[in-house]
Design an enzyme around this catalytic site. Sequence first.
Site, PDB file in Angstrom:
ATOM      1  N   PHE A  18       0.828  -1.211   0.000  1.00 40.89           N
ATOM      2  CA  PHE A  18       0.000   0.000   0.000  1.00 40.89           C
ATOM      3  C   PHE A  18       0.861   1.260   0.000  1.00 40.89           C
ATOM      4  CE2 PHE A  18      -3.121  -3.002   1.750  1.00 40.89           C
ATOM      5  CZ  PHE A  18      -4.220  -2.673   0.993  1.00 40.89           C
ATOM      6  N   GLU A 174     -12.350 -12.397  11.047  1.00 36.61           N
ATOM      7  CA  GLU A 174     -12.894 -12.514   9.688  1.00 36.61           C
ATOM      8  C   GLU A 174     -12.773 -13.947   9.175  1.00 36.61           C
ATOM      9  OE1 GLU A 174     -12.358  -7.824   8.501  1.00 36.61           O
ATOM     10  OE2 GLU A 174     -10.985  -9.223   7.597  1.00 36.61           O
TER      11      GLU A 174
END
Length: 424
Positions: A18, A174
């Site tokens: 990123f 998750e």
Amino acid sequence: MNIPSSELPRIIVIGGGFAGIAFIKKMIKAPVQIVLFDKHNYHTFQPLLYQVSTAGLEPDSIAYPLRKIFRKHDDFHFRLATVEHIEVASKEVHTSIGNLSFDYLVIATGTRTNYFGNEAIEKNSMAMKTVPQALNIRSLMLQNIEEADQSDDAQKRKRLLNFVIAGAGPTGVELAGALSEFRKGILENDYPELEEEEMEIHLLEGGDKVLGPMSDTSSKKAQQFLENMGVHIHLNTMVNDYDGTTVTTKDGTTFETATFIWAAGVTGAPVAGIAAAHLVEKQNRYKVDRYNRIEGLEDIFALGDIALMETEAFPKGHPQVAQPALQQGKHLANNLQKHLKQQEMEPFTYFDKGTMATIGRNRAVVDFKKMRFGGAFAWLLWMFVHLWFLVGFRNRVVTFFNWTYNYINYDRAARLIIRPYKNR
Ligand SMILES: Cc1cc2nc3c(=O)[nH]c(=O)nc-3n(C[C@H](O)[C@H](O)[C@H](O)COP(=O)(O)OP(=O)(O)OC[C@H]3O[C@@H](n4cnc5c(N)ncnc54)[C@H](O)[C@@H]3O)c2cc1C
């Protein structure tokens, strides 16, 4: 090394995550030569790795070729290589394909899995930091379910269908939610001889709440969602050992499992050559000033997860998530352009946009500064944000299509054992 010589100042960037990508995107039109090194030829969208692990998405939906992002720029060069050493005095990097000098160096190497020195766990557990690791988990999960279906030995079936995850941060939560959805949507339809309750999901957490960095409201809500989905949560539970068959916790409790996923921590991935004095020892992150310059070094900067910038609002450094990496990448590009024009650089200030985590279908939690909420709207917001930040238009379209298809059909279509996982 085969890099054209140039009159322009050369910026070497290590890492196309990123931070590295955000930096290059903003810097690419400036009069500089940029050389990007990464040990993968693609950018990985790590927040969706758990969907690859649980057969919800194909890996190419969350990875994007690094060369393609910047292919229209003459002064940009990508090289598939690992940077092994930095020579600070001579301003040179040593890589797996040769050496190259720089005028400016930007280190954006992120983190790696932290096993806290436990070799048995490192050897026997499954990590989820890269696309190949996520694919290994997918294969192993499917192999174990197939093997359980072939066996009439109750003890063996239990071990094969027991899924144990260490770490109830966003990744563990998750993953546990996605496994629970796999059990509901796939196990009962594809494997009629297996009972849904035979597949157990255990989430082990050393702290006293799930989603540690989030608010108590979101943490409680996430725990409630998970429990309603049949995930067994074990708080204040530290893992001591995993020998490939049994997970043992500090208080002596054991869990028999053939799939133990380690999501309990990360540590920085620094490059050798920069003295330990520039690192914060416990976290392996480079100490940087408000301009992302490594303290005490000239022209060497660190960004994102690998950088630790102490500010009043974040005395222990920024959280190791995507937003600080993206914001620091853009900010450093603006600052370097100023620096090249002999203008003054501006200190970095992090703008916290909030935190979110998804637990499953219609279930997510969101923390904004002044508002916390959970449920279907949070889930829609989570999907929108993740689609927005995925790199590449094709990836967004394919992911959106897959999510819609999976939502309507309760499906996880990528349940394929393409390359069997062998570590046993
Ligand atoms: C499973 C998982 C789930 C996550 N979920 C979320 C989430 O939901 N939301 C969120 O905001 N954040 C999430 N994160 C955290 C987020 O992904 C990171 O904070 C972010 O990727 C940091 O960006 P970066 O550019 O610093 O490092 P990275 O994105 O990790 O990029 C580092 C790059 O450097 C390369 N590299 C490393 N060492 C070398 C070397 N020596 N030579 C060459 N190349 C090298 C790597 O190949 C990699 O491409 C998650 C992380 C993981 C692992």
